[in-house]
Each structure stands twice: as C-alpha cells, then as structure tokens.
Write a protein that holds these residues in place. Structure first.
Motif, PDB file in Angstrom:
ATOM      1  N   PRO A  27       1.181 -14.435   4.784  1.00 25.18           N
ATOM      2  CA  PRO A  27       0.681 -15.052   3.728  1.00 25.18           C
ATOM      3  C   PRO A  27       0.256 -14.093   2.610  1.00 25.18           C
ATOM      4  N   SER A  28       0.455 -14.760   1.305  1.00 23.91           N
ATOM      5  CA  SER A  28       0.395 -13.921   0.217  1.00 23.91           C
ATOM      6  C   SER A  28      -0.986 -13.159   0.069  1.00 23.91           C
ATOM      7  N   HIS A  29      -2.246 -14.323   0.645  1.00 23.64           N
ATOM      8  CA  HIS A  29      -3.516 -13.587   0.539  1.00 23.64           C
ATOM      9  C   HIS A  29      -3.774 -12.568   1.494  1.00 23.64           C
ATOM     10  N   SER A  30      -3.013 -12.480   2.217  1.00 24.45           N
ATOM     11  CA  SER A  30      -3.408 -11.441   3.436  1.00 24.45           C
ATOM     12  C   SER A  30      -2.304 -10.222   3.630  1.00 24.45           C
ATOM     13  N   SER A  31      -2.146  -9.408   2.706  1.00 27.60           N
ATOM     14  CA  SER A  31      -1.210  -8.312   2.642  1.00 27.60           C
ATOM     15  C   SER A  31      -1.592  -7.445   3.898  1.00 27.60           C
ATOM     16  N   MET A  32      -0.306  -7.162   4.632  1.00 22.56           N
ATOM     17  CA  MET A  32      -0.694  -6.070   5.761  1.00 22.56           C
ATOM     18  C   MET A  32      -0.139  -4.884   5.435  1.00 22.56           C
ATOM     19  N   PRO A  33      -0.791  -3.700   5.405  1.00 24.17           N
ATOM     20  CA  PRO A  33      -0.525  -2.327   5.069  1.00 24.17           C
ATOM     21  C   PRO A  33       0.220  -1.930   5.994  1.00 24.17           C
ATOM     22  N   VAL A  34       1.124  -0.653   5.785  1.00 30.11           N
ATOM     23  CA  VAL A  34       1.584   0.228   6.687  1.00 30.11           C
ATOM     24  C   VAL A  34       1.187   1.473   6.116  1.00 30.11           C
ATOM     25  N   GLN A  35       1.461   2.489   7.085  1.00 29.70           N
ATOM     26  CA  GLN A  35       1.210   3.842   6.725  1.00 29.70           C
ATOM     27  C   GLN A  35       2.505   4.432   5.820  1.00 29.70           C
ATOM     28  N   GLY A  36       2.200   4.917   4.493  1.00 30.29           N
ATOM     29  CA  GLY A  36       3.174   5.277   3.487  1.00 30.29           C
ATOM     30  C   GLY A  36       2.928   6.664   3.042  1.00 30.29           C
ATOM     31  N   PRO A  37       3.690   6.970   2.147  1.00 29.34           N
ATOM     32  CA  PRO A  37       3.550   8.206   1.526  1.00 29.34           C
ATOM     33  C   PRO A  37       2.407   8.459   0.690  1.00 29.34           C
ATOM     34  N   MET A  38       2.021   7.372   0.112  1.00 29.64           N
ATOM     35  CA  MET A  38       1.063   7.475  -0.850  1.00 29.64           C
ATOM     36  C   MET A  38      -0.445   7.226  -0.328  1.00 29.64           C
ATOM     37  N   PHE A  39      -0.539   6.562   0.841  1.00 27.20           N
ATOM     38  CA  PHE A  39      -1.975   6.388   1.360  1.00 27.20           C
ATOM     39  C   PHE A  39      -1.817   6.397   2.861  1.00 27.20           C
ATOM     40  N   ASN A  40      -2.653   7.210   3.564  1.00 26.60           N
ATOM     41  CA  ASN A  40      -2.453   7.428   4.977  1.00 26.60           C
ATOM     42  C   ASN A  40      -3.705   6.691   5.378  1.00 26.60           C
ATOM     43  N   LEU A  41      -3.680   5.738   6.299  1.00 23.69           N
ATOM     44  CA  LEU A  41      -4.805   5.031   6.635  1.00 23.69           C
ATOM     45  C   LEU A  41      -5.429   5.663   7.765  1.00 23.69           C
ATOM     46  N   PRO A  42      -6.658   5.828   7.903  1.00 21.05           N
ATOM     47  CA  PRO A  42      -7.427   6.489   9.237  1.00 21.05           C
ATOM     48  C   PRO A  42      -7.238   5.598  10.376  1.00 21.05           C
ATOM     49  N   ARG A  43      -7.216   5.835  11.718  1.00 22.67           N
ATOM     50  CA  ARG A  43      -6.628   5.426  12.910  1.00 22.67           C
ATOM     51  C   ARG A  43      -7.602   4.275  13.143  1.00 22.67           C
ATOM     52  N   THR A  44      -7.030   2.960  13.432  1.00 25.96           N
ATOM     53  CA  THR A  44      -7.893   1.956  13.552  1.00 25.96           C
ATOM     54  C   THR A  44      -7.704   1.231  15.067  1.00 25.96           C
ATOM     55  N   SER A  45      -8.986   1.378  15.838  1.00 24.25           N
ATOM     56  CA  SER A  45      -8.862   0.694  17.292  1.00 24.25           C
ATOM     57  C   SER A  45      -9.621  -0.566  17.155  1.00 24.25           C
ATOM     58  N   LEU A  46      -8.767  -1.652  17.763  1.00 25.85           N
ATOM     59  CA  LEU A  46      -9.074  -2.942  17.747  1.00 25.85           C
ATOM     60  C   LEU A  46      -9.634  -3.228  19.243  1.00 25.85           C
ATOM     61  N   VAL A  47     -10.984  -3.533  19.192  1.00 30.30           N
ATOM     62  CA  VAL A  47     -11.533  -3.975  20.312  1.00 30.30           C
ATOM     63  C   VAL A  47     -11.650  -5.569  20.651  1.00 30.30           C
ATOM     64  N   ILE A  48     -10.934  -6.056  21.718  1.00 31.29           N
ATOM     65  CA  ILE A  48     -10.715  -7.400  21.710  1.00 31.29           C
ATOM     66  C   ILE A  48     -11.491  -7.864  23.442  1.00 31.29           C
ATOM     67  N   PRO A  49     -12.603  -8.325  23.374  1.00 31.77           N
ATOM     68  CA  PRO A  49     -13.197  -8.813  24.645  1.00 31.77           C
ATOM     69  C   PRO A  49     -12.331 -10.140  25.074  1.00 31.77           C
TER      70      PRO A  49
END
Length: 268
Positions: free
Chosen positions: A20-42
């Motif tokens: 959806p246009s209101h929820s862009s999903m980023p990926v790691q690219g040359p201009m900006f590196n995301l910190p590593r995100t851990s998703l915890v799901i009970p």
C-alpha cells in the motif's frame, strides 16, 4: 535528504513487492543502511494467523523470533514452513511477559520491535518504529488514539479502561501518553536491562512503558491502527488483566528506577 526520505527512496528503487502507498517498505540500499531489527512475536496456538502474518513482514527485518508457549496446533512447524529464516524459541512457562522476556534475550539485532501474532498489528508499520529510533528516540510506542491511529478491536469496557489507566499514568508519572495498554513498541536492544520485563502477564506492556518513563528514556509515540484478530480468541481478560495493570502502575510508582538497580548490581 532525511532518514525517512532515504528509506523510502531505497524502497522505491530496490523493492519489487507491491505494498500500500501509505506503508512503504524499505530495503538496505547504498544511501542508507538500516540498523539490524529483531522482531519478537509471542505465539500460542496461532498457526492460522502466522500463515497470513509472516508473508507480510518486510524482507529487510534482520531476524524474526517466534517465542512459542508450547502450542498444540503446530505453530512452530507452520512458521518454519512459511519462512526458513525464523528463529523458534520455546518459552519456559506460560505468560506473555515471560514470552517477551525470552524473546528479548534471544534477540541479536540493534533494535527490537514487539509484534502480536494475531494479525491485529500491521507489519508495514514496523518502519515507523525503526524510523523514530533512527531519528533519535530510545523507545517508541504505538498509539491507537493519536492522529492517524485507530482501532476496530476494542470493546467499550476496554476503551474506557485503557483511557482511565492512561490518564492515571499521566497524573502519577507526568507522561503525555495518548495510549497505554498497547503492545506494539520498539526500542534499542541496549536498553533491555533498563526495561527489565520481570512480570508474567499482559501487564508487561504497561510495565515496559513505565520503566522507559522512570529511566528517562527519550520516548516517541507513532500512530498505529489495531485491526481485529483474524482467527481464534484472545487470551486477554479485560477485568482481571486490567486489575493487574492497575497494581503495576501503583507498585512501580514507589519502586526504585531500574537504572539505579542495574547500577547497584554492577557495583556489588
């Protein structure tokens, strides 16, 4: 270019997944590196919901930790069949608080985001929490009652209960929270010792919020929409769990801040 713009630009140029246009999903690219995100799901008997949830989790998430409460419907096996990169951790005994604490201990990312398995929380909103942390927040909490948020899953009793508890925390702790009893939140993993999730039940979400306040972390709220559970019945019990939350609020008000406890333990 801002961090958010860089994230969205990276997504536009690298991602082929339609979202959806209101929820862009980023990926790691040359201009900006995301910190590593851990998703915890009970999880506890969430096999049908997991089938729908896992395919919607952004591919840039560093790790997905399923903390299972000894499900009898094959939830862990279903999760592995959906994504072979999930990490399955069995919690030692029942309780959402114990599940989250187990997940925090297993996380290896720079930041942790908590997500329910029932489909009520939109995985595309994860980027809002990550962006707020990258922008300088220590702790980010979702809010259903700020502009842009909402819920289709609250009874009248739960809505008024949450409002009353939120106002109580504002009065006792001097916070400006617009929502209290909502478990969609994220924080830097280095703050886990300060948050010390040392309770067993649904009051864990309130406890984490209060300890973030007491330890003077930089807190930011982001708008979130809570949908209805897709399959199954919630284990939340409005009155008993509300009472546990109320007791937690008063107990924490007179207890020593966690940061002081951690420092004293280190000295001893």
């Amino acid at each position: 270019m801002s961090a958010i713009e860089a994230l969205e630009s990276s997504h536009a140029s690298h991602s082929s997944m339609p979202v959806p246009s209101h929820s862009s999903m980023p990926v790691q690219g040359p201009m900006f590196n995301l910190p590593r995100t851990s998703l915890v799901i009970p999880t506890l008997n969430e096999a049908e919901n997991i089938k729908l949830l896992l395919p919607r989790i952004p591919t840039w998430v560093h790790e997905i930790i399923i903390v299972d409460g000894r499900s009898t419907d094959g939830t862990p096996d279903i999760a592995r069949s959906m994504r072979d990169d999930v990490k399955i951790v069995l919690q030692p005994k029942k309780g959402k608080g114990i599940a989250l604490r187990t997940g925090f201990e297993a996380a290896s990312g720079d930041m942790i985001v908590m997500l329910d398995a029932d489909g009520s929380m939109d995985p595309y909103e994860i980027i809002l929490f990550v962006a707020a942390l990258v922008a300088g927040a220590d702790f980010v909490k979702g809010s259903r009652f700020m502009q842009g948020g909402g819920t289709s899953d609250m009874t009248v009793i739960r809505r008024f209960g949450n409002l009353g508890l939120t106002l109580l925390v504002r009065m006792l702790y001097g916070s400006s929270f617009s929502d209290l009893c909502y478990g969609y939140m994220g924080f830097w993993r280095r703050h886990v010792p300060l948050l010390r999730a040392d309770c067993d039940g649904f009051e864990i979400e309130t406890l984490i919020n209060l300890r973030a306040l007491k330890n003077k972390l930089k807190i930011m709220e982001v708008a979130s929409f809570e949908s209805e559970r897709i399959y199954g019945v919630s284990n939340l019990r409005a009155l008993p769990d509300g009472w546990r939350v109320l007791k937690t609020i008063f107990r924490e008000r007179v207890s020593t801040p966690t940061g002081v406890q951690v420092l004293e333990q280190g000295i001893s």
